[in-house]
Design a protein around this motif. Structure first.
Motif, mmCIF file in Angstrom:
data_model
loop_
_atom_site.group_PDB
_atom_site.id
_atom_site.type_symbol
_atom_site.label_atom_id
_atom_site.label_comp_id
_atom_site.label_asym_id
_atom_site.label_seq_id
_atom_site.Cartn_x
_atom_site.Cartn_y
_atom_site.Cartn_z
ATOM 1 N N VAL B 23 47.124 50.211 67.905
ATOM 2 C CA VAL B 23 47.591 48.960 68.084
ATOM 3 C C VAL B 23 48.453 48.881 69.515
ATOM 4 O O VAL B 23 48.796 47.907 70.084
ATOM 5 N N GLN B 24 48.890 49.823 69.984
ATOM 6 C CA GLN B 24 49.610 49.837 71.175
ATOM 7 C C GLN B 24 49.219 49.049 72.351
ATOM 8 O O GLN B 24 50.114 48.349 72.867
ATOM 9 N N THR B 25 47.849 49.501 72.718
ATOM 10 C CA THR B 25 47.222 48.601 73.914
ATOM 11 C C THR B 25 47.342 47.093 73.641
ATOM 12 O O THR B 25 47.746 46.325 74.477
ATOM 13 N N GLY B 26 46.737 46.822 72.400
ATOM 14 C CA GLY B 26 46.633 45.523 72.032
ATOM 15 C C GLY B 26 48.033 44.540 71.969
ATOM 16 O O GLY B 26 48.126 43.525 72.560
ATOM 17 N N ILE B 27 49.002 45.383 71.529
ATOM 18 C CA ILE B 27 50.301 44.597 71.415
ATOM 19 C C ILE B 27 50.882 44.745 72.687
ATOM 20 O O ILE B 27 51.661 43.705 73.226
ATOM 21 N N ALA B 28 50.618 45.596 73.568
ATOM 22 C CA ALA B 28 51.158 45.629 74.886
ATOM 23 C C ALA B 28 50.449 44.414 75.710
ATOM 24 O O ALA B 28 51.412 43.681 76.312
ATOM 25 N N LEU B 35 55.350 37.352 77.194
ATOM 26 C CA LEU B 35 56.535 37.162 78.218
ATOM 27 C C LEU B 35 56.337 36.470 79.550
ATOM 28 O O LEU B 35 56.942 35.569 79.962
ATOM 29 N N ARG B 36 55.059 36.203 80.036
ATOM 30 C CA ARG B 36 54.530 35.673 81.119
ATOM 31 C C ARG B 36 54.646 34.171 80.903
ATOM 32 O O ARG B 36 55.345 33.240 81.615
ATOM 33 N N LYS B 37 54.486 33.689 79.368
ATOM 34 C CA LYS B 37 54.476 32.223 79.184
ATOM 35 C C LYS B 37 55.965 32.156 79.310
ATOM 36 O O LYS B 37 56.325 30.629 79.305
ATOM 37 N N LYS B 38 56.951 32.979 79.200
ATOM 38 C CA LYS B 38 58.448 32.710 79.112
ATOM 39 C C LYS B 38 59.029 32.816 80.569
ATOM 40 O O LYS B 38 60.133 32.888 80.729
ATOM 41 N N PRO B 144 50.827 42.719 61.836
ATOM 42 C CA PRO B 144 52.275 42.858 61.150
ATOM 43 C C PRO B 144 53.068 43.009 62.278
ATOM 44 O O PRO B 144 54.186 42.148 62.430
ATOM 45 N N LEU B 145 52.966 43.674 63.429
ATOM 46 C CA LEU B 145 53.719 43.757 64.454
ATOM 47 C C LEU B 145 53.843 42.577 65.363
ATOM 48 O O LEU B 145 54.745 42.119 65.854
ATOM 49 N N LYS B 146 52.484 42.066 65.470
ATOM 50 C CA LYS B 146 52.590 40.784 66.250
ATOM 51 C C LYS B 146 53.195 39.559 65.551
ATOM 52 O O LYS B 146 54.100 38.988 66.443
ATOM 53 N N ASN B 147 53.067 39.635 64.224
ATOM 54 C CA ASN B 147 53.882 38.570 63.724
ATOM 55 C C ASN B 147 55.599 38.635 63.859
ATOM 56 O O ASN B 147 56.226 37.792 63.971
ATOM 57 N N LYS B 148 56.133 40.073 63.655
ATOM 58 C CA LYS B 148 57.350 40.330 63.989
ATOM 59 C C LYS B 148 57.897 39.923 65.417
ATOM 60 O O LYS B 148 58.744 39.390 65.713
ATOM 61 N N LEU B 149 56.838 40.323 66.310
ATOM 62 C CA LEU B 149 57.252 39.927 67.619
ATOM 63 C C LEU B 149 57.244 38.295 67.912
ATOM 64 O O LEU B 149 58.222 38.101 68.600
ATOM 65 N N ASP B 150 56.475 37.810 67.505
ATOM 66 C CA ASP B 150 56.541 36.217 67.565
ATOM 67 C C ASP B 150 57.750 35.753 66.758
ATOM 68 O O ASP B 150 58.426 34.731 67.427
ATOM 69 N N GLU B 151 58.384 36.382 65.857
ATOM 70 C CA GLU B 151 59.652 36.088 65.339
ATOM 71 C C GLU B 151 60.687 36.005 66.072
ATOM 72 O O GLU B 151 61.582 35.339 66.188
ATOM 73 N N VAL B 157 64.519 37.190 74.507
ATOM 74 C CA VAL B 157 64.471 36.546 75.825
ATOM 75 C C VAL B 157 65.653 35.778 76.166
ATOM 76 O O VAL B 157 66.148 35.707 77.400
ATOM 77 N N SER B 158 66.143 34.980 75.059
ATOM 78 C CA SER B 158 67.410 34.152 75.395
ATOM 79 C C SER B 158 68.586 34.870 75.175
ATOM 80 O O SER B 158 69.589 34.542 75.962
ATOM 81 N N ASN B 159 68.655 36.016 74.594
ATOM 82 C CA ASN B 159 69.983 36.660 74.187
ATOM 83 C C ASN B 159 70.018 38.042 74.991
ATOM 84 O O ASN B 159 71.411 38.327 74.921
ATOM 85 N N LEU B 160 69.066 38.713 75.294
ATOM 86 C CA LEU B 160 69.595 39.968 75.826
ATOM 87 C C LEU B 160 69.501 40.157 77.612
ATOM 88 O O LEU B 160 69.176 39.280 77.940
#
Lengths: 95, 160
Positions: B23-28, B35-38, B144-151, B157-160
């Protein structure tokens, strides 16, 4: 391993965890220091969970070396000048 | 304050681990897109295999920007030659935890740990330093990791 790979080294533990390396050094080495991640050893920034222990047996340095695909190796390298430099620059001495 | 300072682009580094978990490459690539969209510029740091997988997966460089060796990344942040707003560390083994701890200790920032793989809970339990954990049992299926990332990503991005 960059310049460390070109040195004469011996591997004590292979595919070890950072805690196994720390425990080995603290239990087996009469002298050791604790350093923070990023501390330079043989011109490489050391990787690990703080505190990272580096052990000594005279001029022999025992330290963890982490690579993403191979986990952490515990290595021994003999180098008088580097051992002295680490002893002098490490902030916390133990034992 | 100049217009340039007001709109200063934020930057993130994605620190890739050993690419043995599929999953690493796809999630990256997904994270780079999100992130680019933000409006966040991304840099990839990894060993040769991890970097090459990402580069081969995006030959036209639609997503992948700067790519650097993981040792050079550690050296540059340790010597304060480079700084990033966000550090996303991909973790599926003990070495990943060591890299995350190193980045956190060097930068003093709260790093974002993406923890995945068969033993994700055990690995997550090894992390005791300040860290934002995004963890899921994802080995072959990235959802599962994509969904967690979306949440979590909007908060990150707003708080760190």
């Amino acid at each position: 391993m960059g310049c460390i790979e070109s040195l004469k080294y011996e591997i004590i533990l292979r595919d070890a965890s950072f805690t196994e390396c720390r425990d080995y050094i603290r239990s087996s080495c009469r002298e050791y220091v604790d350093v923070d991640p990023g501390f330079k050893i043989f011109d490489k920034h050391i990787i690990g969970v703080p505190p990272i222990s580096i052990g000594f047996e005279g001029d022999v340095i025992i330290f963890p070396f982490t690579k993403p695909c191979y986990g952490t190796f515990l290595m021994r390298i003999e180098d008088h000048d580097e051992a002295e430099r680490i002893r002098k620059s490490a902030s916390r001495k133990k034992k | 304050m100049t217009n340039e300072q007001v709109h200063k682009e934020k930057s993130a580094v994605l620190v890739l681990g050993c690419p043995q978990v599929p999953v690493q490459t796809g999630i990256a690539l997904y994270l780079i897109s999100a992130l680019r969209k933000k409006g966040v510029r991304t840099v990839i740091a990894g060993n040769r295999a991890a970097r090459t997988l990402v580069e081969v997966s995006d030959p036209e460089r639609h997503y992948v920007g700067e790519v650097m060796d993981i040792d050079r990344y550690i050296g540059e942040i340790a010597e304060t030659k480079r700084a990033f707003d966000y550090h996303f560390i991909f973790i599926h083994n003990d070495a990943g935890v060591s890299y995350a701890a190193t980045v956190q200790a060097i930068t003093g920032k709260t790093v974002v740990a993406l923890i995945y793989g068969e033993h994700f809970q055990e690995i997550a339990g090894m992390i005791t330093f300040p860290c934002e954990k995004i963890a899921a049992k994802a080995v072959h299926n990235p959802m599962p990791l994509k969904n967690k990332l979306d949440e979590v990503l909007p908060w990150v991005v707003s708080n760190l």
